[in-house]
Design a protein around this motif. Structure first.
Motif, short mmCIF file in Angstrom:
data_model
loop_
_atom_site.label_atom_id
_atom_site.label_comp_id
_atom_site.label_asym_id
_atom_site.label_seq_id
_atom_site.Cartn_x
_atom_site.Cartn_y
_atom_site.Cartn_z
N LEU A 21 25.98 -25.20 72.36
CA LEU A 21 26.07 -26.10 71.20
C LEU A 21 24.73 -26.12 70.50
N LYS A 22 24.75 -25.82 69.22
CA LYS A 22 23.49 -25.68 68.50
C LYS A 22 22.76 -27.02 68.36
N ASP A 23 21.46 -26.99 68.67
CA ASP A 23 20.62 -28.17 68.52
C ASP A 23 19.71 -27.86 67.34
N LYS A 24 19.77 -28.65 66.28
CA LYS A 24 19.04 -28.26 65.06
C LYS A 24 17.51 -28.30 65.22
N LEU A 63 16.05 -27.19 67.90
CA LEU A 63 15.66 -26.08 68.77
C LEU A 63 15.73 -24.76 68.00
N ALA A 64 14.58 -24.11 67.86
CA ALA A 64 14.56 -22.82 67.16
C ALA A 64 15.36 -21.81 67.96
N ASP A 65 15.82 -20.79 67.26
CA ASP A 65 16.57 -19.71 67.88
C ASP A 65 15.80 -19.14 69.09
N ALA A 66 16.55 -18.82 70.14
CA ALA A 66 15.91 -18.29 71.36
C ALA A 66 15.06 -17.05 71.07
#
Ligand code: ATP
Ligand code: MG
Length: 220
Positions: A43-46, A48-51
């Motif tokens: 689930l995307k956390d806004k 958190l930058a892309d891995a």
């Protein structure tokens, strides 16, 4: 060979992480520190930058230190990764090595909420480092540790620099008072949001990467 495993979201990596890794390596004579940036949760956390970006920023920061390496085991994993699986994989990759899991006080306090935490504390030795705003005395209630509160207090007051004891699992835990660096990734993201400078909080290469790729872009 003694290896330190340093996991985190590194969102982004900063001098608090890098100084902690350097002091742990030097004081405990580790051969290498392996940074393990976490992957992206389903689930995307806004916030958190892309891995991919976090992994690349850790690579940039670690490239200046011959004892630092970066593992992609969590980043390349499509599903959510857990520290317990990471440690198991690293044990298989480095069969003869002694593995130390490095955590700040806040992270170690959170371990009971992690997946298969009982198993995790039996798979590796632990190094817990001081961090501003968190106290070693907060570890007195840890389910994995039985220790005199006085010793924790002495660590907090820097009357002693280090304390090595056993976890209930039988593994070692080394608590280490390190130079306080009051930087968090949260504070860096906040500064970016306020369009303020983040210079000298993290390596220049990481700062440039953030600017070039417009990570943590300011909400307009
Ligand atoms: P956030 O604010 O997003 O939680 P963070 O700065 O806490 O970011 P993490 O990636 O969550 O960074 O932390 C990874 C590990 O580094 C954790 O074990 C944490 O306790 C430790 N750590 C982070 N910053 C410091 C610091 N300034 N001093 C000592 N340890 C730190
Ligand atoms: Mg954190």
């Amino acid at each position: 060979m003694k290896l330190g495993i340093f996991g985190g979201t590194f969102n982004p990596i900063h001098y608090g992480h890098l100084r902690a890794a350097e002091e742990v390596k030097e004081k405990l004579r580790l051969d290498r520190i392996i940074f393990v940036p976490s992957g992206s949760p389903p689930l995307k956390d806004k916030e958190l930058a892309d891995a991919k970006h976090r992994y690349r920023m850790v690579r940039l920061a670690a490239s200046k230190n011959r004892s630092f390496t970066v593992s992609n085991i969590e980043y390349k994993n499509k599903s959510k990764s857990y520290s317990v699986d990471t440690v198991e994989k690293l044990r298989r990759t480095y069969p003869g090595a002694r593995l130390y899991f490095i955590a700040g006080i806040d992270a170690f306090i959170d371990v009971p909420n992690w997946r298969q935490s009982e198993r995790l504390v039996s798979l590796a030795d632990f190094i817990v480092v001081s961090r501003p705003a968190f106290k070693f005395t907060g570890l007195a209630s840890s389910p994995y540790l039985r220790i005199n509160k006085n010793i924790l207090k002495q660590l907090d007051d820097a009357k002693i620099q280090t304390c090595k004891t056993k976890l209930k699992s039988g593994r070692d835990i080394i608590m280490l008072h390190i130079t306080p660096v009051e930087i968090s990734a949260t504070s860096i993201r906040k500064l970016i949001n306020l369009r303020k400078s983040i210079k000298y909080l993290l390596p220049e290469e990481v700062e440039s990467y953030i600017i070039t790729h417009k990570i943590y872009k300011v909400k307009s």
